[in-house]
Design a protein around this motif. Structure first.
Motif, mmCIF file in Angstrom:
data_model
loop_
_atom_site.group_PDB
_atom_site.id
_atom_site.type_symbol
_atom_site.label_atom_id
_atom_site.label_comp_id
_atom_site.label_asym_id
_atom_site.label_seq_id
_atom_site.Cartn_x
_atom_site.Cartn_y
_atom_site.Cartn_z
ATOM 1 N N TYR A 32 41.864 43.697 50.599
ATOM 2 C CA TYR A 32 42.360 44.909 49.950
ATOM 3 C C TYR A 32 41.187 45.746 49.427
ATOM 4 O O TYR A 32 41.168 46.965 49.564
ATOM 5 C CB TYR A 32 43.292 44.565 48.795
ATOM 6 N N ARG A 33 40.234 45.054 48.831
ATOM 7 C CA ARG A 33 39.042 45.723 48.307
ATOM 8 C C ARG A 33 38.272 46.403 49.442
ATOM 9 O O ARG A 33 37.849 47.545 49.312
ATOM 10 C CB ARG A 33 38.155 44.697 47.606
ATOM 11 N N ALA A 34 38.134 45.721 50.558
ATOM 12 C CA ALA A 34 37.378 46.268 51.693
ATOM 13 C C ALA A 34 38.062 47.508 52.265
ATOM 14 O O ALA A 34 37.398 48.519 52.544
ATOM 15 C CB ALA A 34 37.201 45.197 52.771
ATOM 16 N N GLU A 71 45.301 52.440 42.859
ATOM 17 C CA GLU A 71 46.310 52.525 41.801
ATOM 18 C C GLU A 71 47.334 51.400 41.928
ATOM 19 O O GLU A 71 47.760 50.818 40.916
ATOM 20 C CB GLU A 71 47.022 53.872 41.846
ATOM 21 N N LEU A 72 47.731 51.095 43.165
ATOM 22 C CA LEU A 72 48.688 50.006 43.382
ATOM 23 C C LEU A 72 48.084 48.656 43.015
ATOM 24 O O LEU A 72 48.776 47.789 42.471
ATOM 25 C CB LEU A 72 49.151 50.000 44.838
ATOM 26 N N LEU A 73 46.812 48.466 43.310
ATOM 27 C CA LEU A 73 46.147 47.202 42.989
ATOM 28 C C LEU A 73 45.913 47.051 41.492
ATOM 29 O O LEU A 73 46.107 45.977 40.927
ATOM 30 C CB LEU A 73 44.798 47.117 43.720
ATOM 31 N N ALA A 74 45.461 48.128 40.860
ATOM 32 C CA ALA A 74 45.068 48.064 39.457
ATOM 33 C C ALA A 74 46.223 48.328 38.491
ATOM 34 O O ALA A 74 46.109 48.011 37.301
ATOM 35 C CB ALA A 74 43.960 49.079 39.199
ATOM 36 N N PRO A 102 36.611 51.005 39.099
ATOM 37 C CA PRO A 102 36.320 49.583 39.329
ATOM 38 C C PRO A 102 37.572 48.813 39.743
ATOM 39 O O PRO A 102 38.679 49.103 39.296
ATOM 40 C CB PRO A 102 35.812 49.104 37.972
ATOM 41 N N PHE A 103 37.380 47.839 40.597
ATOM 42 C CA PHE A 103 38.487 46.985 41.033
ATOM 43 C C PHE A 103 38.783 45.934 39.979
ATOM 44 O O PHE A 103 37.869 45.427 39.323
ATOM 45 C CB PHE A 103 38.122 46.257 42.333
ATOM 46 N N PRO A 104 40.052 45.568 39.830
ATOM 47 C CA PRO A 104 40.362 44.407 38.993
ATOM 48 C C PRO A 104 39.651 43.169 39.574
ATOM 49 O O PRO A 104 39.468 43.062 40.787
ATOM 50 C CB PRO A 104 41.883 44.263 39.112
ATOM 51 N N ASP A 105 39.258 42.268 38.712
ATOM 52 C CA ASP A 105 38.513 41.079 39.147
ATOM 53 C C ASP A 105 39.264 40.250 40.181
ATOM 54 O O ASP A 105 38.653 39.623 41.039
ATOM 55 C CB ASP A 105 38.167 40.189 37.947
ATOM 56 N N ASP A 106 40.589 40.251 40.116
ATOM 57 C CA ASP A 106 41.373 39.400 41.007
ATOM 58 C C ASP A 106 41.802 40.094 42.304
ATOM 59 O O ASP A 106 42.663 39.599 43.020
ATOM 60 C CB ASP A 106 42.600 38.858 40.283
ATOM 61 N N THR A 107 41.171 41.217 42.645
ATOM 62 C CA THR A 107 41.528 41.935 43.865
ATOM 63 C C THR A 107 41.098 41.135 45.088
ATOM 64 O O THR A 107 39.917 40.818 45.223
ATOM 65 C CB THR A 107 40.852 43.322 43.911
#
Length: 79
Positions: free
Chosen positions: A49-51, A10-13, A40-45
Motif C-alpha cells: 500500500y505504501r509503495a 487518507e484511507l490508510l491513515a 507521513p504514513f502510519p507505522d503499520d501501513t
C-alpha cells in the motif's frame, strides 16, 4: 494520479493530509508539496500500500503509474 495517491493515504491513515496547514498557509503548502512534502504514513501501513501510494505522488509526474497500472496493482491487494 497524485490526487488518487492522497486519497489512498487518507484511507490508510483515516486522517486529513496537511491538516496542520490552515488556509492562511495555502501558498506555502503548495510550494512545499512541489518541493516534495508528503504526509507521513502510519507505522503499520503494509508495504504494498505504501509503495503504490508513494508511486502515485512521485515528484516526477512522468514516473507516476497510469490509471490502468493503479487498477492492476489494486486488484492484487487483499482487503
Amino acid at each position: 494520479i497524485y490526487s488518487l495517491g492522497i486519497i489512498l493515504w487518507e484511507l490508510l491513515a483515516c486522517a486529513e493530509p496537511f491538516k496542520e496547514f490552515g488556509l492562511e498557509w495555502l501558498s506555502e503548502l503548495e510550494d512545499r508539496i512541489v518541493q516534495g512534502l508528503r504526509p507521513p504514513f502510519p507505522d503499520d501501513t503494509p508495504e504494498p500500500y505504501r509503495a503504490l501510494t508513494s508511486a502515485c505522488w512521485h515528484e516526477d509526474p512522468k514516473r507516476r503509474p497510469n490509471a490502468d497500472e493503479v487498477l492492476k496493482t489494486l486488484a492484487t491487494f487483499k482487503f
